[in-house]
Design an enzyme around this catalytic site. Structure first.
Site, PDB file in Angstrom:
ATOM      1  N   ILE A   1     -37.482  45.823 -13.157  1.00 47.58           N
ATOM      2  CA  ILE A   1     -36.888  44.544 -12.757  1.00 47.58           C
ATOM      3  C   ILE A   1     -37.937  43.635 -12.131  1.00 47.58           C
ATOM      4  O   ILE A   1     -38.077  42.461 -12.504  1.00 47.58           O
ATOM      5  CB  ILE A   1     -35.729  44.773 -11.767  1.00 47.58           C
ATOM      6  CG1 ILE A   1     -34.582  45.532 -12.443  1.00 47.58           C
ATOM      7  CG2 ILE A   1     -35.245  43.452 -11.194  1.00 47.58           C
ATOM      8  CD1 ILE A   1     -33.812  44.765 -13.471  1.00 47.58           C
TER       9      ILE A   1
ATOM     10  N   THR B   1     -40.492  42.326 -14.688  1.00 50.99           N
ATOM     11  CA  THR B   1     -39.920  41.341 -15.604  1.00 50.99           C
ATOM     12  C   THR B   1     -39.607  40.027 -14.891  1.00 50.99           C
ATOM     13  O   THR B   1     -39.779  38.945 -15.458  1.00 50.99           O
ATOM     14  CB  THR B   1     -38.646  41.905 -16.248  1.00 50.99           C
ATOM     15  OG1 THR B   1     -38.971  43.146 -16.900  1.00 50.99           O
ATOM     16  CG2 THR B   1     -38.065  40.950 -17.266  1.00 50.99           C
ATOM     17  N   GLU B   2     -39.169  40.116 -13.649  1.00 51.17           N
ATOM     18  CA  GLU B   2     -38.782  38.920 -12.906  1.00 51.17           C
ATOM     19  C   GLU B   2     -39.978  38.051 -12.508  1.00 51.17           C
ATOM     20  O   GLU B   2     -39.971  36.841 -12.696  1.00 51.17           O
ATOM     21  CB  GLU B   2     -38.002  39.313 -11.646  1.00 51.17           C
ATOM     22  CG  GLU B   2     -36.598  39.828 -11.908  1.00 51.17           C
ATOM     23  CD  GLU B   2     -35.659  38.733 -12.391  1.00 51.17           C
ATOM     24  OE1 GLU B   2     -35.968  37.545 -12.186  1.00 51.17           O
ATOM     25  OE2 GLU B   2     -34.614  39.077 -12.972  1.00 51.17           O
ATOM     26  N   SER B   3     -41.008  38.662 -11.924  1.00 56.09           N
ATOM     27  CA  SER B   3     -42.077  37.849 -11.329  1.00 56.09           C
ATOM     28  C   SER B   3     -43.478  38.354 -11.606  1.00 56.09           C
ATOM     29  O   SER B   3     -44.450  37.729 -11.153  1.00 56.09           O
ATOM     30  CB  SER B   3     -41.889  37.811  -9.807  1.00 56.09           C
ATOM     31  OG  SER B   3     -42.182  39.085  -9.242  1.00 56.09           O
TER      32      SER B   3
ATOM     33  N   TYR C   1     -34.063  39.937 -21.979  1.00 52.86           N
ATOM     34  CA  TYR C   1     -34.270  40.547 -20.661  1.00 52.86           C
ATOM     35  C   TYR C   1     -33.750  41.988 -20.667  1.00 52.86           C
ATOM     36  O   TYR C   1     -34.445  42.918 -20.235  1.00 52.86           O
ATOM     37  CB  TYR C   1     -33.545  39.716 -19.609  1.00 52.86           C
ATOM     38  CG  TYR C   1     -33.724  40.154 -18.184  1.00 52.86           C
ATOM     39  CD1 TYR C   1     -34.723  39.602 -17.379  1.00 52.86           C
ATOM     40  CD2 TYR C   1     -32.878  41.105 -17.611  1.00 52.86           C
ATOM     41  CE1 TYR C   1     -34.873  39.997 -16.053  1.00 52.86           C
ATOM     42  CE2 TYR C   1     -33.027  41.504 -16.290  1.00 52.86           C
ATOM     43  CZ  TYR C   1     -34.026  40.939 -15.519  1.00 52.86           C
ATOM     44  OH  TYR C   1     -34.175  41.334 -14.204  1.00 52.86           O
TER      45      TYR C   1
END
Length: 289
Positions: free
Chosen positions: A165, A168-170, A255
């Site tokens: 997570i 993938t997010e930042s 995602y």
């Protein structure tokens, strides 16, 4: 034979390995006692054994207790005594007391602690080697990744899912900000930050804890379905409920695919006490039946 808890000690080896061992012990305990998941003593013994291979004293003690009582495994005082002795050597006080019931160290460990080469190769192929992945990152990002790994077990979340997570997010950037006002490592929107008591979304530890708290909530809400959890994290649980599954947004579907590719599992243990499950789940089950 009654069982009492001992002192939880860190495992030997890398910090990632130690945190993964703690996660395994927590999940094994849930499986052993049927807390939030179906009771499965044999599976609990397997998870304790994997954590014991990583050097976790509590896992050695717990697996020893299972052998001493024939719970999930065939009863064996010699194996139990060896495991208690190994745990005691690492400072587990109660394990040392248990040896008077089972005998001393015999030098033979359970077969599960010596998996064949073929099994080790299969495990590497099946699981994300996030330790190697972290080692490949620049120092600043590696430090953020290690923080994610260290905090994840506190929320009963597999570090591999938490890292998937965050990556993938930042890409582990604590200063990241999206056009939709998502901020920090876990890309929390203001509403989610407030919901999980994050006062400074640019503080890495606060942000990661908030994201992990949300992940724990989503896991309970969607009863461990990783695809729905990932979709909920990206698009909001409301969108998942409305579409009765992963929403048809291209961004969200991409995602979810990335999270599943990295995590390599479609289910994750969850805590029933956190929140009631989504009503959508029962309606979908009825429709399928």
């Amino acid at each position: 034979m009654s069982r009492a808890g001992g002192t939880e000690l860190p495992a030997d080896g890398s910090s990632a390995g130690a945190e993964h061992a703690k996660f395994l012990v927590a999940q094994a305990l849930a499986l052993e006692h049927g807390e939030g998941v179906a009771q499965n003593a044999a599976k609990a013994a397997q998870m304790y054994c994997e954590a014991a291979r990583l050097g976790d004293a509590e896992a050695m003690y717990s697996l020893g207790w299972m052998y001493a009582n024939g719970r999930g495994v065939e009863r064996s005082d010699s194996l139990a005594g060896t495991l208690f002795a190994m745990a005691a050597f690492r400072g587990h006080d109660h394990a040392a007391k248990m040896m008077r019931f089972t005998g001393e160290y015999k030098g033979v460990v359970p077969e599960c602690m010596n998996p064949p080469e073929s099994e080790r190769t299969a495990d590497v192929d099946r699981k994300w080697n996030y330790t190697a992945y972290l080692a490949s990152l620049p120092p600043a990002k590696r430090d953020i990744g290690k923080l994610v790994v260290s905090l994840a077990p506190q929320y009963n979340i597999d570090p591999a899912l938490a890292l998937a997570i965050a990556s993938t997010e930042s890409n582990f950037d604590p200063a990241a900000a999206s056009p939709k006002s998502a901020l920090g490592v876990m890309q929390l929107i203001p509403e989610t930050a407030e919901r999980f008591n994050v006062r400074n979304a640019f503080d890495p530890a606060q942000n990661i804890k908030g994201g992990l708290a949300y992940l724990r909530w989503l896991l309970a809400y969607f009863q461990g379905n990783v695809a729905l959890v990932a979709a909920g994290y990206n698009a909001g649980e409301g969108a998942v409920d409305r579409y009765r599954g992963v929403p048809p947004y291209r961004e969200t579907r991409n995602y979810v695919d990335r999270i599943l590719t990295l995590f390599k599992a479609d289910r994750h243990p969850f805590e029933r006490r956190v929140v009631e499950p989504s009503p959508m789940l029962s309606s979908v089950r009825v429709a399928v039946q």
